[in-house]
Design a protein around this motif. Structure first.
Motif, PDB file in Angstrom:
ATOM      1  N   GLY A 190       0.811  -1.212   0.000  1.00  0.00           N
ATOM      2  CA  GLY A 190       0.000   0.000   0.000  1.00  0.00           C
ATOM      3  C   GLY A 190       0.845   1.263   0.000  1.00  0.00           C
ATOM      4  N   LEU A 191       1.892   1.293   0.826  1.00  0.00           N
ATOM      5  CA  LEU A 191       2.759   2.472   0.885  1.00  0.00           C
ATOM      6  C   LEU A 191       3.459   2.717  -0.450  1.00  0.00           C
ATOM      7  CD1 LEU A 191       4.436   2.191   4.407  1.00  0.00           C
ATOM      8  CD2 LEU A 191       2.903   3.977   3.619  1.00  0.00           C
ATOM      9  N   GLN A 192       3.959   1.645  -1.047  1.00  0.00           N
ATOM     10  CA  GLN A 192       4.644   1.798  -2.333  1.00  0.00           C
ATOM     11  C   GLN A 192       3.699   2.333  -3.399  1.00  0.00           C
ATOM     12  OE1 GLN A 192       7.730   1.999  -2.327  1.00  0.00           O
ATOM     13  NE2 GLN A 192       8.703   0.062  -2.831  1.00  0.00           N
ATOM     14  N   LYS A 198       2.386   5.844  -7.190  1.00  0.00           N
ATOM     15  CA  LYS A 198       1.336   5.818  -8.212  1.00  0.00           C
ATOM     16  C   LYS A 198       0.252   6.875  -8.029  1.00  0.00           C
ATOM     17  CE  LYS A 198       3.056   2.027 -10.080  1.00  0.00           C
ATOM     18  NZ  LYS A 198       3.652   2.019 -11.453  1.00  0.00           N
ATOM     19  N   THR A 199       0.251   7.590  -6.930  1.00  0.00           N
ATOM     20  CA  THR A 199      -0.836   8.528  -6.677  1.00  0.00           C
ATOM     21  C   THR A 199      -0.377   9.974  -6.842  1.00  0.00           C
ATOM     22  OG1 THR A 199      -0.398   8.714  -4.297  1.00  0.00           O
ATOM     23  CG2 THR A 199      -1.823   6.909  -5.017  1.00  0.00           C
ATOM     24  N   ARG A 200      -1.368  10.857  -6.983  1.00  0.00           N
ATOM     25  CA  ARG A 200      -1.067  12.289  -7.101  1.00  0.00           C
ATOM     26  C   ARG A 200      -0.437  12.819  -5.819  1.00  0.00           C
ATOM     27  NH1 ARG A 200      -5.702  16.278  -9.193  1.00  0.00           N
ATOM     28  NH2 ARG A 200      -5.241  15.054 -11.067  1.00  0.00           N
ATOM     29  N   PHE A 201      -0.919  12.299  -4.665  1.00  0.00           N
ATOM     30  CA  PHE A 201      -0.347  12.777  -3.409  1.00  0.00           C
ATOM     31  C   PHE A 201       1.139  12.438  -3.327  1.00  0.00           C
ATOM     32  CE2 PHE A 201       0.953  12.038   0.995  1.00  0.00           C
ATOM     33  CZ  PHE A 201       0.649  13.283   1.541  1.00  0.00           C
ATOM     34  N   GLY A 202       1.529  11.247  -3.779  1.00  0.00           N
ATOM     35  CA  GLY A 202       2.941  10.878  -3.764  1.00  0.00           C
ATOM     36  C   GLY A 202       3.787  11.806  -4.603  1.00  0.00           C
ATOM     37  N   SER A 203       3.291  12.178  -5.774  1.00  0.00           N
ATOM     38  CA  SER A 203       4.045  13.100  -6.627  1.00  0.00           C
ATOM     39  C   SER A 203       4.108  14.489  -6.006  1.00  0.00           C
ATOM     40  CB  SER A 203       3.410  13.160  -8.021  1.00  0.00           C
ATOM     41  OG  SER A 203       2.078  13.639  -7.944  1.00  0.00           O
ATOM     42  N   ARG A 204       3.024  14.915  -5.352  1.00  0.00           N
ATOM     43  CA  ARG A 204       3.036  16.214  -4.682  1.00  0.00           C
ATOM     44  C   ARG A 204       4.015  16.229  -3.522  1.00  0.00           C
ATOM     45  NH1 ARG A 204      -3.332  18.163  -4.272  1.00  0.00           N
ATOM     46  NH2 ARG A 204      -3.596  18.590  -6.506  1.00  0.00           N
ATOM     47  N   LEU A 205       4.077  15.119  -2.793  1.00  0.00           N
ATOM     48  CA  LEU A 205       5.006  15.043  -1.668  1.00  0.00           C
ATOM     49  C   LEU A 205       6.444  15.114  -2.149  1.00  0.00           C
ATOM     50  CD1 LEU A 205       5.724  14.588   1.285  1.00  0.00           C
ATOM     51  CD2 LEU A 205       5.412  12.128   0.907  1.00  0.00           C
TER      52      LEU A 205
END
Length: 289
Positions: A155-157, A162-169
């Motif tokens: 889930g973390l990976q 893969k998510t927009r939040f990950g790219s924003r972070l």
């Protein structure tokens, strides 16, 4: 062969437990470049919340686990909004001094409220004992930890990659000013990430209470283990700490079983060897501030 497989299973379970405890630190240190030595205090908070709900209020164990996550995340968001946010731009030394002070304060507060006795969580009957699989003793509770940690890692990976939040972070960490110019609410992203890391610590504290025990000195006793996992694995991803946790867990259990007198030193020896070989960790890269 049976004893080897049993030790391998126990080592994997212990490594998974280390990962659940340390992955929140990997998030705050690796993704936010913030040294939070009070990470163990959030784990302790989640453990005590779970213990009170299960042992004293009669809650089901699986119902108490989400509350342990939420309570530690709530404490984290309050402290992040009031205290931590002022230290993001400060030096790592300032962060270390501040968070280690919070750790000692949490130890004193819990010792005053709960006492210094070591406590454990009452597990449901379904998680107690073990069963044999081809002659290998499989502990039910340890098997549950392996399953939860595996799902958590996947889930973390997915969230980070893969998510927009990950790219924003990632954008907020690499260049906060440019990220703000693109419309990313950097303080909000940092606050959510910090709270999520604290929640993971609380979940790890709840899961580890039955195996490691829970007392006011929990953050100090296991702080070094959290740091070893993140340092050996590298703080730039979740994969590194995950593999480091497995490696160190198996090595620690095997060392204590086969060389009991030297067992406690095995994990430190492995850390030294790996860091000589790869100074930035197995999957590490040089961090930029």
């Amino acid at each position: 062969m049976t004893s080897i497989l049993t030790n391998l299973f126990d080592g994997v379970a212990y490594g998974m437990l280390l990962f659940v405890l340390a992955c929140g630190l990997a998030v705050t240190l690796g993704l936010m470049n913030f040294v939070n030595l009070a990470h163990g205090a959030f784990a302790m908070a989640g453990g005590y919340v779970c213990m009170v709900l299960v042992n004293r209020m009669g809650w089901p164990f699986f119902a108490a686990l989400p509350l342990a996550f939420v309570s530690s995340a709530a404490i984290g968001i309050v402290l992040e909004r009031t205290l931590y946010r002022h230290l993001y731009a400060r030096s790592h030394l300032d962060q270390v001094l501040f968070t280690i002070g919070l750790t000692f304060m949490s130890v004193a507060a819990v010792d005053y409220i709960q006492g210094s006795s070591r406590v454990f969580i009452n597990l449901p009957a379904a998680l107690q004992g073990q069963f044999d699989l081809f002659g290998v003793g499989i502990g039910r509770y340890r098997l549950m930890i392996i399953v939860i940690c595996g799902l958590l890692t996947i889930g973390l990976q997915m969230v980070l990659a893969k998510t927009r939040f990950g790219s924003r972070l990632r954008a907020a960490v690499d260049d906060p000013r440019a990220a703000s110019g693109l419309g990313i609410n950097v303080p909000q992203v940092f606050a959510f990430t910090f709270a999520f890391g604290c929640g993971l610590a609380g979940l790890g504290g709840a899961l580890s209470a039955e195996i490691l025990g829970l007392d006011p000195y929990f953050p100090l006793k296991f702080m070094i283990y959290f740091l070893i996992v993140v340092t050996v694995g590298g703080s730039s991803s979740i994969t590194g700490p995950f593999l480091a946790s497995l490696l160190l867990g198996i090595g620690d259990v095997a060392g204590k079983y086969y060389v009991p007198k030297m067992g406690p030193f095995v994990i430190y020896t492995m850390m030294i060897v790996i860091l000589i070989w790869r100074p930035n960790g197995l999957f590490g890269r040089t961090a930029a501030r």
